[in-house]
Design a protein around this motif. Sequence first.
Motif, PDB file in Angstrom:
ATOM      1  N   GLY A   3      21.123   0.120  -3.300  1.00  4.55           N
ATOM      2  CA  GLY A   3      21.722   1.108  -2.411  1.00  4.55           C
ATOM      3  C   GLY A   3      20.783   2.235  -2.008  1.00  4.55           C
ATOM      4  O   GLY A   3      21.153   3.107  -1.238  1.00  4.55           O
ATOM      5  N   VAL A   4      19.533   2.216  -2.537  1.00  4.72           N
ATOM      6  CA  VAL A   4      18.598   3.302  -2.238  1.00  4.72           C
ATOM      7  C   VAL A   4      17.338   2.777  -1.574  1.00  4.72           C
ATOM      8  O   VAL A   4      16.975   3.190  -0.485  1.00  4.72           O
ATOM      9  CB  VAL A   4      18.229   4.092  -3.526  1.00  4.72           C
ATOM     10  CG1 VAL A   4      17.288   5.237  -3.195  1.00  4.72           C
ATOM     11  CG2 VAL A   4      19.472   4.605  -4.218  1.00  4.72           C
ATOM     12  N   GLY A   5      16.622   1.872  -2.265  1.00  2.00           N
ATOM     13  CA  GLY A   5      15.370   1.361  -1.715  1.00  2.00           C
ATOM     14  C   GLY A   5      14.580   0.587  -2.753  1.00  2.00           C
ATOM     15  O   GLY A   5      15.154  -0.183  -3.523  1.00  2.00           O
ATOM     16  N   TYR A   6      13.284   0.847  -2.812  1.00  2.00           N
ATOM     17  CA  TYR A   6      12.389   0.094  -3.699  1.00  2.00           C
ATOM     18  C   TYR A   6      11.451   1.038  -4.430  1.00  2.00           C
ATOM     19  O   TYR A   6      11.190   2.160  -3.982  1.00  2.00           O
ATOM     20  CB  TYR A   6      11.559  -0.905  -2.885  1.00  2.00           C
ATOM     21  CG  TYR A   6      12.413  -1.965  -2.250  1.00  2.00           C
ATOM     22  CD1 TYR A   6      12.835  -3.064  -2.979  1.00  2.00           C
ATOM     23  CD2 TYR A   6      12.816  -1.853  -0.926  1.00  2.00           C
ATOM     24  CE1 TYR A   6      13.640  -4.035  -2.403  1.00  2.00           C
ATOM     25  CE2 TYR A   6      13.616  -2.818  -0.342  1.00  2.00           C
ATOM     26  CZ  TYR A   6      14.020  -3.904  -1.095  1.00  2.00           C
ATOM     27  OH  TYR A   6      14.822  -4.859  -0.520  1.00  2.00           O
ATOM     28  N   ALA A  39       0.831  -1.209   0.000  1.00  2.00           N
ATOM     29  CA  ALA A  39       0.000   0.000   0.000  1.00  2.00           C
ATOM     30  C   ALA A  39       0.864   1.256   0.000  1.00  2.00           C
ATOM     31  O   ALA A  39       0.592   2.208  -0.733  1.00  2.00           O
ATOM     32  CB  ALA A  39      -0.933  -0.013   1.206  1.00  2.00           C
ATOM     33  N   TYR A  40       1.904   1.248   0.822  1.00  2.00           N
ATOM     34  CA  TYR A  40       2.778   2.427   0.881  1.00  2.00           C
ATOM     35  C   TYR A  40       3.466   2.639  -0.462  1.00  2.00           C
ATOM     36  O   TYR A  40       3.536   3.753  -0.966  1.00  2.00           O
ATOM     37  CB  TYR A  40       3.812   2.279   2.003  1.00  2.00           C
ATOM     38  CG  TYR A  40       4.501   3.591   2.292  1.00  2.00           C
ATOM     39  CD1 TYR A  40       3.957   4.490   3.207  1.00  2.00           C
ATOM     40  CD2 TYR A  40       5.668   3.942   1.634  1.00  2.00           C
ATOM     41  CE1 TYR A  40       4.562   5.712   3.456  1.00  2.00           C
ATOM     42  CE2 TYR A  40       6.278   5.166   1.876  1.00  2.00           C
ATOM     43  CZ  TYR A  40       5.721   6.043   2.779  1.00  2.00           C
ATOM     44  OH  TYR A  40       6.320   7.258   3.024  1.00  2.00           O
ATOM     45  N   LEU A  41       3.955   1.553  -1.056  1.00  2.00           N
ATOM     46  CA  LEU A  41       4.602   1.666  -2.359  1.00  2.00           C
ATOM     47  C   LEU A  41       3.602   2.080  -3.438  1.00  2.00           C
ATOM     48  O   LEU A  41       3.951   2.832  -4.349  1.00  2.00           O
ATOM     49  CB  LEU A  41       5.280   0.340  -2.723  1.00  2.00           C
ATOM     50  CG  LEU A  41       6.540  -0.003  -1.925  1.00  2.00           C
ATOM     51  CD1 LEU A  41       6.968  -1.437  -2.202  1.00  2.00           C
ATOM     52  CD2 LEU A  41       7.666   0.967  -2.237  1.00  2.00           C
ATOM     53  N   ALA A  42       2.364   1.597  -3.333  1.00  2.00           N
ATOM     54  CA  ALA A  42       1.339   1.941  -4.330  1.00  2.00           C
ATOM     55  C   ALA A  42       1.021   3.434  -4.280  1.00  2.00           C
ATOM     56  O   ALA A  42       0.791   4.058  -5.318  1.00  2.00           O
ATOM     57  CB  ALA A  42       0.074   1.122  -4.097  1.00  2.00           C
ATOM     58  N   ARG A  43       1.006   3.994  -3.085  1.00  2.00           N
ATOM     59  CA  ARG A  43       0.758   5.442  -2.962  1.00  2.00           C
ATOM     60  C   ARG A  43       1.918   6.253  -3.534  1.00  2.00           C
ATOM     61  O   ARG A  43       1.758   7.436  -3.817  1.00  2.00           O
ATOM     62  CB  ARG A  43       0.535   5.815  -1.501  1.00  2.00           C
ATOM     63  CG  ARG A  43      -0.769   5.319  -0.938  1.00  2.00           C
ATOM     64  CD  ARG A  43      -0.989   5.831   0.494  1.00  2.00           C
ATOM     65  NE  ARG A  43      -1.999   5.047   1.161  1.00  2.00           N
ATOM     66  CZ  ARG A  43      -1.763   4.093   2.047  1.00  2.00           C
ATOM     67  NH1 ARG A  43      -0.519   3.808   2.397  1.00  2.00           N
ATOM     68  NH2 ARG A  43      -2.749   3.417   2.595  1.00  2.00           N
ATOM     69  N   SER A  44       3.068   5.611  -3.673  1.00  2.00           N
ATOM     70  CA  SER A  44       4.263   6.272  -4.203  1.00  2.00           C
ATOM     71  C   SER A  44       4.696   5.650  -5.526  1.00  2.00           C
ATOM     72  O   SER A  44       5.879   5.675  -5.860  1.00  2.00           O
ATOM     73  CB  SER A  44       5.412   6.143  -3.202  1.00  2.00           C
ATOM     74  OG  SER A  44       5.026   6.555  -1.924  1.00  2.00           O
ATOM     75  N   ALA A  45       3.764   5.075  -6.269  1.00  2.00           N
ATOM     76  CA  ALA A  45       4.091   4.324  -7.493  1.00  2.00           C
ATOM     77  C   ALA A  45       4.969   5.137  -8.429  1.00  2.00           C
ATOM     78  O   ALA A  45       4.706   6.308  -8.688  1.00  2.00           O
ATOM     79  CB  ALA A  45       2.820   3.890  -8.208  1.00  2.00           C
ATOM     80  N   GLY A  46       6.026   4.504  -8.891  1.00  2.00           N
ATOM     81  CA  GLY A  46       6.947   5.143  -9.822  1.00  2.00           C
ATOM     82  C   GLY A  46       8.068   5.909  -9.138  1.00  2.00           C
ATOM     83  O   GLY A  46       9.032   6.297  -9.787  1.00  2.00           O
ATOM     84  N   ARG A  47       7.972   6.131  -7.848  1.00  2.29           N
ATOM     85  CA  ARG A  47       8.978   6.882  -7.095  1.00  2.29           C
ATOM     86  C   ARG A  47       9.795   5.916  -6.252  1.00  2.29           C
ATOM     87  O   ARG A  47       9.247   4.976  -5.687  1.00  2.29           O
ATOM     88  CB  ARG A  47       8.273   7.899  -6.190  1.00  2.29           C
ATOM     89  CG  ARG A  47       9.204   8.774  -5.374  1.00  2.29           C
ATOM     90  CD  ARG A  47       8.413   9.832  -4.609  1.00  2.29           C
ATOM     91  NE  ARG A  47       7.648   9.294  -3.496  1.00  2.29           N
ATOM     92  CZ  ARG A  47       8.160   9.040  -2.292  1.00  2.29           C
ATOM     93  NH1 ARG A  47       9.424   9.238  -2.038  1.00  2.29           N
ATOM     94  NH2 ARG A  47       7.377   8.573  -1.334  1.00  2.29           N
ATOM     95  N   VAL A  48      11.088   6.164  -6.146  1.00  2.00           N
ATOM     96  CA  VAL A  48      11.946   5.323  -5.306  1.00  2.00           C
ATOM     97  C   VAL A  48      11.701   5.686  -3.847  1.00  2.00           C
ATOM     98  O   VAL A  48      11.695   6.864  -3.483  1.00  2.00           O
ATOM     99  CB  VAL A  48      13.435   5.520  -5.653  1.00  2.00           C
ATOM    100  CG1 VAL A  48      14.317   4.685  -4.731  1.00  2.00           C
ATOM    101  CG2 VAL A  48      13.696   5.155  -7.102  1.00  2.00           C
ATOM    102  N   VAL A  49      11.471   4.654  -3.034  1.00  4.31           N
ATOM    103  CA  VAL A  49      11.213   4.840  -1.604  1.00  4.31           C
ATOM    104  C   VAL A  49      12.353   4.163  -0.842  1.00  4.31           C
ATOM    105  O   VAL A  49      12.622   2.982  -1.052  1.00  4.31           O
ATOM    106  CB  VAL A  49       9.854   4.207  -1.207  1.00  4.31           C
ATOM    107  CG1 VAL A  49       9.590   4.394   0.274  1.00  4.31           C
ATOM    108  CG2 VAL A  49       8.730   4.816  -2.030  1.00  4.31           C
TER     109      VAL A  49
END
Length: 145
Positions: A130-133, A76-86
């Motif tokens: 080295g950054v995230g997902y 859900a958190y990744l979906a709210r930020s879709a396309g952005r590196v988290v």
Amino acid sequence: MSVLTPATPARPAVRPAGTAPAHAADLPTQADLRRFEELLAALPLTPAVVVDLPGRRLVVDGQDVDLTRQEFDLVAYLARSAGRVVSRDELYDGAWRSHDLSDRTRTVDVHVRRVRAKSGLDGLIATVRGVGYRLNALDGLRVVA
């Protein structure tokens, strides 16, 4: 065949490239080609993925994916930020209720691996080394808010 020469098995005749087949019936008709093109065009190129935030469901090609609470919170958190590196730190702060995780824990990595395995979609969540997902904004991705 003589007694001195061994028998050789018969080889199928090979047509040189560019020559016509032995029978015209071997060729597909224009109707066959149109039907094939229609079937090909109807095939989805990417799986249909629905992240239903209010219903807390991940649906891949019409099938519910059985996720734990924490796995769904991550998606859900990744979906709210879709396309952005988290970053991992941002995921800890935003998707984990317990904030007592040490900096060296691999819990995010483990949860991402489990989501990938359960969904069957390795390309849904990309690792940015080295950054995230990042949740890839696939053509078939729909986020229901």
